[in-house]
Every structure is written in structure tokens, then in C-alpha cells.
Design an enzyme around this catalytic site. Structure first.
Site, PDB file in Angstrom:
ATOM      1  N   HIS A 143       0.843  -1.204   0.000  1.00 41.23           N
ATOM      2  CA  HIS A 143       0.000   0.000   0.000  1.00 41.23           C
ATOM      3  C   HIS A 143       0.879   1.255   0.000  1.00 41.23           C
ATOM      4  O   HIS A 143       0.590   2.224  -0.705  1.00 41.23           O
ATOM      5  CB  HIS A 143      -0.898   0.033   1.244  1.00 41.23           C
ATOM      6  CG  HIS A 143      -1.909  -1.080   1.302  1.00 41.23           C
ATOM      7  ND1 HIS A 143      -2.107  -1.857   2.419  1.00 41.23           N
ATOM      8  CD2 HIS A 143      -2.787  -1.538   0.371  1.00 41.23           C
ATOM      9  CE1 HIS A 143      -3.072  -2.738   2.176  1.00 41.23           C
ATOM     10  NE2 HIS A 143      -3.493  -2.570   0.947  1.00 41.23           N
TER      11      HIS A 143
ATOM     12  N   LYS B 140     -18.233  -5.623   8.140  1.00 44.52           N
ATOM     13  CA  LYS B 140     -17.041  -6.444   7.953  1.00 44.52           C
ATOM     14  C   LYS B 140     -16.190  -6.326   9.218  1.00 44.52           C
ATOM     15  O   LYS B 140     -15.837  -5.219   9.619  1.00 44.52           O
ATOM     16  CB  LYS B 140     -16.286  -5.886   6.739  1.00 44.52           C
ATOM     17  CG  LYS B 140     -15.189  -6.737   6.210  1.00 44.52           C
ATOM     18  CD  LYS B 140     -14.862  -6.255   4.796  1.00 44.52           C
ATOM     19  CE  LYS B 140     -13.395  -6.321   4.497  1.00 44.52           C
ATOM     20  NZ  LYS B 140     -13.058  -5.770   3.182  1.00 44.52           N
TER      21      LYS B 140
ATOM     22  N   ARG C  93      -2.382  -5.883  -8.681  1.00 42.86           N
ATOM     23  CA  ARG C  93      -1.176  -6.681  -8.484  1.00 42.86           C
ATOM     24  C   ARG C  93      -1.054  -7.775  -9.526  1.00 42.86           C
ATOM     25  O   ARG C  93       0.019  -8.136  -9.964  1.00 42.86           O
ATOM     26  CB  ARG C  93      -1.178  -7.321  -7.090  1.00 42.86           C
ATOM     27  CG  ARG C  93      -1.062  -6.337  -5.965  1.00 42.86           C
ATOM     28  CD  ARG C  93      -1.510  -6.932  -4.671  1.00 42.86           C
ATOM     29  NE  ARG C  93      -2.901  -7.374  -4.782  1.00 42.86           N
ATOM     30  CZ  ARG C  93      -3.640  -7.797  -3.776  1.00 42.86           C
ATOM     31  NH1 ARG C  93      -3.109  -7.867  -2.580  1.00 42.86           N
ATOM     32  NH2 ARG C  93      -4.892  -8.157  -3.952  1.00 42.86           N
TER      33      ARG C  93
ATOM     34  N   SER D 252      -3.057  -7.832   2.984  1.00 48.91           N
ATOM     35  CA  SER D 252      -3.240  -7.681   4.431  1.00 48.91           C
ATOM     36  C   SER D 252      -3.642  -8.998   5.086  1.00 48.91           C
ATOM     37  O   SER D 252      -3.250  -9.287   6.219  1.00 48.91           O
ATOM     38  CB  SER D 252      -4.317  -6.630   4.713  1.00 48.91           C
ATOM     39  OG  SER D 252      -3.959  -5.408   4.142  1.00 48.91           O
TER      40      SER D 252
HETATM   41  O1  PNS Z   1      -9.003  -2.738   0.354  1.00 50.83           O
HETATM   42  P1  PNS Z   1     -10.321  -3.183  -0.159  1.00 50.83           P
HETATM   43  O2  PNS Z   1     -11.053  -3.985   0.886  1.00 50.83           O
HETATM   44  O3  PNS Z   1     -10.226  -3.899  -1.478  1.00 50.83           O
HETATM   45  O4  PNS Z   1     -11.174  -1.839  -0.410  1.00 50.83           O
HETATM   46  C1  PNS Z   1     -12.474  -1.917  -0.899  1.00 50.83           C
HETATM   47  C2  PNS Z   1     -13.162  -0.545  -0.768  1.00 50.83           C
HETATM   48  C3  PNS Z   1     -13.131  -0.082   0.652  1.00 50.83           C
HETATM   49  C4  PNS Z   1     -12.452   0.466  -1.641  1.00 50.83           C
HETATM   50  C5  PNS Z   1     -14.638  -0.715  -1.261  1.00 50.83           C
HETATM   51  O5  PNS Z   1     -15.252  -1.727  -0.532  1.00 50.83           O
HETATM   52  C6  PNS Z   1     -15.444   0.565  -1.127  1.00 50.83           C
HETATM   53  O6  PNS Z   1     -15.330   1.429  -1.942  1.00 50.83           O
HETATM   54  N1  PNS Z   1     -16.265   0.664  -0.058  1.00 50.83           N
HETATM   55  C7  PNS Z   1     -17.098   1.817   0.195  1.00 50.83           C
HETATM   56  C8  PNS Z   1     -18.552   1.546  -0.187  1.00 50.83           C
HETATM   57  C9  PNS Z   1     -18.766   1.710  -1.683  1.00 50.83           C
HETATM   58  O7  PNS Z   1     -18.624   2.784  -2.230  1.00 50.83           O
HETATM   59  N2  PNS Z   1     -19.141   0.621  -2.336  1.00 50.83           N
HETATM   60  C10 PNS Z   1     -19.401   0.590  -3.764  1.00 50.83           C
HETATM   61  C11 PNS Z   1     -18.142   0.289  -4.528  1.00 50.83           C
HETATM   62  S1  PNS Z   1     -18.561   0.043  -6.209  1.00 50.83           S
END
Ligand code: PNS
Length: 187
Positions: A20, A44, A93, A131
Site C-alpha cells: 500500500h 465487515k 497486483r 493484508s
Molecule cells: O481494500 P479493499 O477492501 O479492497 O477496499 C475496498 C473498498 C473499501 C475500496 C470498497 O469496498 C469501497 O469502496 N467501499 C465503500 C462503499 C462503496 O462505495 N461501495 C461501492 C463500490 S462500487
């Protein structure tokens, strides 16, 4: 005066890894400001609270010019609009990341057509890193130095030491760890 270029770099960051950090560095070369946004998703279960994650990231990006960290709830695009971000940064990645990222990018674009999604590749040494793997290794007493910033390493040690001896943490009393696996893919 030209408008500063602002990027939002969102994620669960549970915890923030050197992969990150590598992406945040790359983004900071391209943008005037990079705002790292820790998603607070109460559905979560995470190992670290949003405040703990923010604290660890703050310490990791101390020397990174133009970088800051916040946490957010709700839709990512709303957060992007609130902070005036022109772009959302996501890391790619491997090909396996692509499908989920593609879906998310198109949905975000539909919700906020004015916000661009930019994919960055981390350094090759971090392509296998996520992670979930870091937590798994730390939970069993494995060495995570070089994979995570120093404060994250310390916090992982403390967290798993508090939960019991290596190998015991997460095996019963710590339901948090089992639920820490993402629904979609490992980050
Ligand atoms: O590190 P991650 O878990 O892959 O991150 C995912 C994240 C937090 C970027 C995604 O779950 C997110 O954007 N969550 C906020 C809610 C949202 O906007 N959801 C719609 C995404 S299309």
C-alpha cells in the site's frame, strides 16, 4: 493558479502494508495531494479499528509529501466528491485483481462520472502481498518485517501477543480474525 490534483486512495488497510505504501508513493508523484481513505465498514469485522488503522498509516506516510489519511463511511464516490478528488487510485497486483476492480470501477464511474479511476501497479516485490496474508503470518508468529511499516509490525505483535501465544490467536476466542477475510478478494 491551477487547481491542485487530488487523488483518493481507498481501502480497508487492515492493516496497511508496504505494498500500500508503495502505491501511495507512486500516486504522490502523479498528484499534488493523495488522501488515503480507510473504509469503515461495520458489516465487515476487522482486526484493527479505523482509528488504529489511521494512526498506523499516519506514521507510515510521515515523510510522504502531500499525503494524508482519513476514514470514511458510506459510498466511496461521495467521499471522493467531499474532498474534491479528481481520481480514485486502486492497485492492480495481478490479473486476478482485475475482475473485481473492473466491476467496482465501472460502478463508481456510473455513480460519479466526473471521478476518474486510476490503476497503479506496485513494485514486483509486493505483488504477492496482501493484508490477509500478513495477518495470517503474524498470527502464527511469523516474521512480517519488510512487509509492513514498523508501527504496523509492532501493533500486530501486540495484538497477537494479547490474544495468546502464536498459533492460538484466532482459534476460538478471537472471532474477529476469522471474519477478517474479505468477501471478494484479499487486500
Ligand atoms: O481494500 P479493499 O477492501 O479492497 O477496499 C475496498 C473498498 C473499501 C475500496 C470498497 O469496498 C469501497 O469502496 N467501499 C465503500 C462503499 C462503496 O462505495 N461501495 C461501492 C463500490 S462500487
Amino acid at each position: 493558479m491551477t487547481k491542485p490534483r487530488v487523488a483518493l486512495f481507498p481501502g480497508s488497510f487492515d492493516p496497511f502494508t508496504n505494498g500500500h505504501l508503495d502505491l501511495a508513493r507512486r500516486a504522490s508523484v502523479l498528484f499534488d495531494r493523495v488522501v488515503i481513505a480507510v473504509a469503515h465498514n461495520s458489516a465487515k469485522t476487522s482486526l484493527f479499528t479505523p482509528d488504529e488503522r489511521v494512526e498506523m498509516i499516519e506514521s507510515a506516510i510521515r515523510d510522504l509529501k502531500g499525503a494524508s489519511v482519513i476514514h470514511f463511511t458510506g459510498l466511496l464516490v461521495d467521499c471522493a466528491k467531499r474532498i474534491g478528488a479528481q481520481a480514485i487510485i486502486r492497485g492492480l497486483r495481478a490479473v486476478s485483481d482485475f475482475e473485481f476492480e473492473f466491476q467496482m470501477a465501472l460502478m463508481n464511474r456510473r455513480l460519479a462520472p466526473g471521478v476518474e479511476i486510476a490503476f497503479l501497479m506496485p513494485s514486483q516485490e509486493f505483488t504477492y502481498l496482501n493484508s490477509t496474508l500478513v495477518k495470517e503470518v503474524a498470527r502464527h508468529g511469523g516474521k512480517v518485517s519488510g512487509l509492513v511499516p514498523a508501527l504496523v509490525e509492532r501493533r500486530l505483535l501486540e495484538r497477537f501477543r494479547a490474544a495468546g501465544a502464536p498459533g492460538k490467536a484466532g482459534s476460538g476466542s478471537d472471532g474477529q480474525l476469522k471474519a477478517a477475510r474479505p468477501r471478494t478478494k484479499a487486500r
